[in-house]
Design an enzyme around this catalytic site. Structure first.
Site, mmCIF file in Angstrom:
data_model
loop_
_atom_site.group_PDB
_atom_site.id
_atom_site.type_symbol
_atom_site.label_atom_id
_atom_site.label_comp_id
_atom_site.label_asym_id
_atom_site.label_seq_id
_atom_site.Cartn_x
_atom_site.Cartn_y
_atom_site.Cartn_z
ATOM 1 N N GLU A 175 -0.175 -19.262 -26.658
ATOM 2 C CA GLU A 175 0.277 -19.832 -25.373
ATOM 3 C C GLU A 175 -0.752 -20.780 -24.761
ATOM 4 O O GLU A 175 -1.101 -20.653 -23.573
ATOM 5 C CB GLU A 175 0.640 -18.712 -24.392
ATOM 6 C CG GLU A 175 1.838 -17.906 -24.841
ATOM 7 C CD GLU A 175 2.404 -16.957 -23.794
ATOM 8 O OE1 GLU A 175 1.764 -16.747 -22.749
ATOM 9 O OE2 GLU A 175 3.519 -16.435 -24.029
ATOM 10 N N GLU A 294 7.150 -13.942 -29.719
ATOM 11 C CA GLU A 294 7.222 -13.007 -28.580
ATOM 12 C C GLU A 294 8.616 -13.140 -27.981
ATOM 13 O O GLU A 294 8.993 -14.219 -27.526
ATOM 14 C CB GLU A 294 6.172 -13.327 -27.509
ATOM 15 C CG GLU A 294 4.764 -12.958 -27.909
ATOM 16 C CD GLU A 294 3.757 -13.127 -26.771
ATOM 17 O OE1 GLU A 294 4.122 -12.922 -25.594
ATOM 18 O OE2 GLU A 294 2.614 -13.496 -27.075
HETATM 19 O O1 AHR Z 1 3.426 -9.846 -24.237
HETATM 20 C C1 AHR Z 1 2.747 -9.926 -23.018
HETATM 21 C C2 AHR Z 1 2.123 -11.298 -22.794
HETATM 22 O O2 AHR Z 1 3.132 -12.246 -22.645
HETATM 23 C C3 AHR Z 1 1.287 -11.853 -23.923
HETATM 24 O O3 AHR Z 1 -0.034 -11.408 -23.881
HETATM 25 C C4 AHR Z 1 1.344 -13.322 -23.688
HETATM 26 O O4 AHR Z 1 1.220 -14.075 -24.868
HETATM 27 C C5 AHR Z 1 2.678 -13.527 -22.996
HETATM 28 O O5 AHR Z 1 2.557 -14.299 -21.850
#
Ligand code: AHR
Length: 504
Positions: A175, A294
């Site tokens: 990110e 994610e």
């Molecule tokens: O999964 C929780 C968080 O969400 C992670 O650390 C990050 O990559 C995202 O913003």
């Protein structure tokens, strides 16, 4: 309710499902690692401190790629703190989650955890491109993967692991588009760093598979421009671009929440278009695939409201963070997100449910106590088990409902996967909260005559969930009356339900 219709035909397919579509994510965040997968002294812990009760549930969940060690955590990660004798490992501040990292669980323990899951699982290691760069990435790669005869591979052997870890899949940061990220960068800055890191890692091993950071969400103001800029720098050097998405009912709007897969599909299609645009500009025959590394339901706004500004001296060890308890409604949304990923299996070849244990996770644990399945465990486990093979390009003709965020949305959301033995599994969601949905599917040319089972996750109480005291309150049940006759499937989907219909 009007009957919803599906058309399946073996000649019309989307693509083969990559096993990596059923990946997950272990971050040093809250209690995902400590008292989640790792708890020395727990009654079920093995000699390495891994909780055997959790390992059994993770195997049942059917997880493949396991992304690690973050997440936001990775942008402050010093891999060398996490190796060697545990008593020598330093305690560090984790700026991402305002915690103290003890490093009792590190790289070797992670590799051991993944190996314990069996041959279907593999590591997916994220690199720190926030506060670190090319040199540290290369050092970690050499420590992890070089067979021997150098200082770093010798160090690994001295630490007890003579055999290399053979990590093939690497994420080039996490990110990096997000201002919350330690070492946040502009697309141009990140694109250069990712390209240089990728080039160097390929000098060590041309066979590595590399994931460049895409946007941390479709709503980011830099979305699409970020991907275009990063890919212009990295197109020939990386294999995947990442996507992250989390969903929750905003302002109590459950109707839109149930349609979250519409947003996920638009996100995927936008990233595919951007990748192919850059490929066309570069006159490249290469195709960049998508790593949706994610995704989940996350009650983020609830968490943001609850989070008080911590006192300056507060840096707890493994505090309980982001421990969402999931309902039947959440499980139906998770099921529909799995359907969206399968419907794009031609381009989404990696996906990681974030996260694995305790932190927005399908598995919950109590320190020193039991582990249990959340409602969202079931759609993931069933999709991983039965969603292997070729995704059929299922056509859907469904009654609709109105949503505030996505307009008119189909009540039926579905896909189907044909396994190599010719059996077919239909995954389907009924988004109506009040009405059962009659479904008819034409199964032309698939040679299907039998319903092996129709399993559904639904409940009179859409808020029902599993808890420590009632861990089996919610589970899938068998549905009777589903039939196949003359190449036609007839079923009725309960209101607000996730369905798995297996046909032979
Ligand atoms: O999964 C929780 C968080 O969400 C992670 O650390 C990050 O990559 C995202 O913003």
């Amino acid at each position: 309710m009007r009957t919803a219709r599906l058309t399946l035909h073996p000649a019309f397919t989307v693509g083969r499902v990559s096993p990596r579509l059923f990946g997950s994510f272990v971050e040093h965040l809250g209690r995902c690692v400590y008292t989640g997968i790792f708890e020395p002294g727990h009654p079920t812990a093995d000699a390495a401190g891994l909780r055997r009760d959790v390992l059994a549930l993770v195997r049942e969940l059917g997880v493949t790629a396991v992304r690690y060690p973050g997440g936001n955590f990775v942008s402050g990660y010093r891999w060398e703190d996490s190796v060697g004798p545990v008593e020598n490992r330093p305690r560090r501040l984790d700026l991402a989650w305002r915690s103290t990292e003890t490093n009792r669980f590190g790289l070797a323990e992670y590799i051991r955890f993944v190996r314990e899951l069996g041959p279907g699982a593999e590591p997916m290691m994220a690199l720190n491109l926030g506060t670190r760069g090319v040199a540290e990435a290369l050092q970690l790669q050499e420590y992890a993967n070089h067979p021997g005869g150098t200082a770093l591979s010798g160090l690994r052997a001295a630490h007890g692991d003579k055999d290399p870890y053979r990590i093939r899949l690497w994420c080039l940061g996490n990110e990096m588009d997000g201002p919350w990220q330690t070492g946040h960068k502009t697309a141009a800055e990140y694109g250069r760093l990712a390209a240089e890191t990728a080039r160097a890692m390929r000098q060590f091993d041309p066979g590595v598979e590399l994931v460049a950071c895409g946007s941390s969400g479709r709503s980011m103001p830099t979305f699409a421009e970020w991907e275009a800029t990063v890919l212009a720098e990295t197109y020939d050097l990386v294999d995947y671009i990442s996507l992250h998405a989390y969903y929750e009912p905003l302002d109590g709007d459950v109707g839109s929440f149930l349609a979250s897969a519409s947003d996920m599909e638009s996100f995927i299609e936008g990233v595919v278009a951007t990748c192919d645009h850059i490929g066309a500009r570069l006159k490249s025959r290469k195709r960049i695939n998508l790593s949706f590394d994610e995704w989940n339901v996350w009650y983020m706004s609830r968490w943001q409201q609850q989070t008080a500004t911590p006192a300056p001296e507060e840096w707890p060890e493994a505090p309980p963070l982001l421990e969402d308890t999931y309902s039947v409604t959440d499980a139906v949304v998770v099921g529909s997100l799995l359907i969206a990923l399968l419907r794009h299996a031609d381009r989404v070849t990696i996906a990681c449910l974030a996260q694995l244990v305790n932190v927005i996770a399908p598995i919950r644990t109590e320190p020193g106590g039991p582990a249990w399945r959340q409602t969202t465990f079931f759609p993931f486990a069933q999709a991983s088990r039965h969603g292997r093979g070729e995704v059929l390009d299922v056509r859907v003709d469904s009654p609709v409902y109105d949503t505030a965020r996505y307009g008119e949305t189909d009540l039926l959301y579905a896909t189907a996967v044909r396994a190599d033995d010719g059996t077919v599994t239909v995954f389907a969601v009924n988004r109506s909260r009040t009405e059962p949905l009659p479904v008819e599917a034409t199964l032309g040319g698939l040679g299907l005559t039998t319903v092996v089972e129709h399993s559904a996750l639904a409940d009179a109480d859409p808020d029902a969930c599993n808890t420590r005291d009632d861990p089996e309150r919610v589970a899938p049940h068998q549905v009777h009356g589903t039939s196949v006759s003359g190449g036609r499937l007839t079923a009725e989907l309960e209101p607000l339900s996730w369905n798995v219909i297996r046909l032979a």
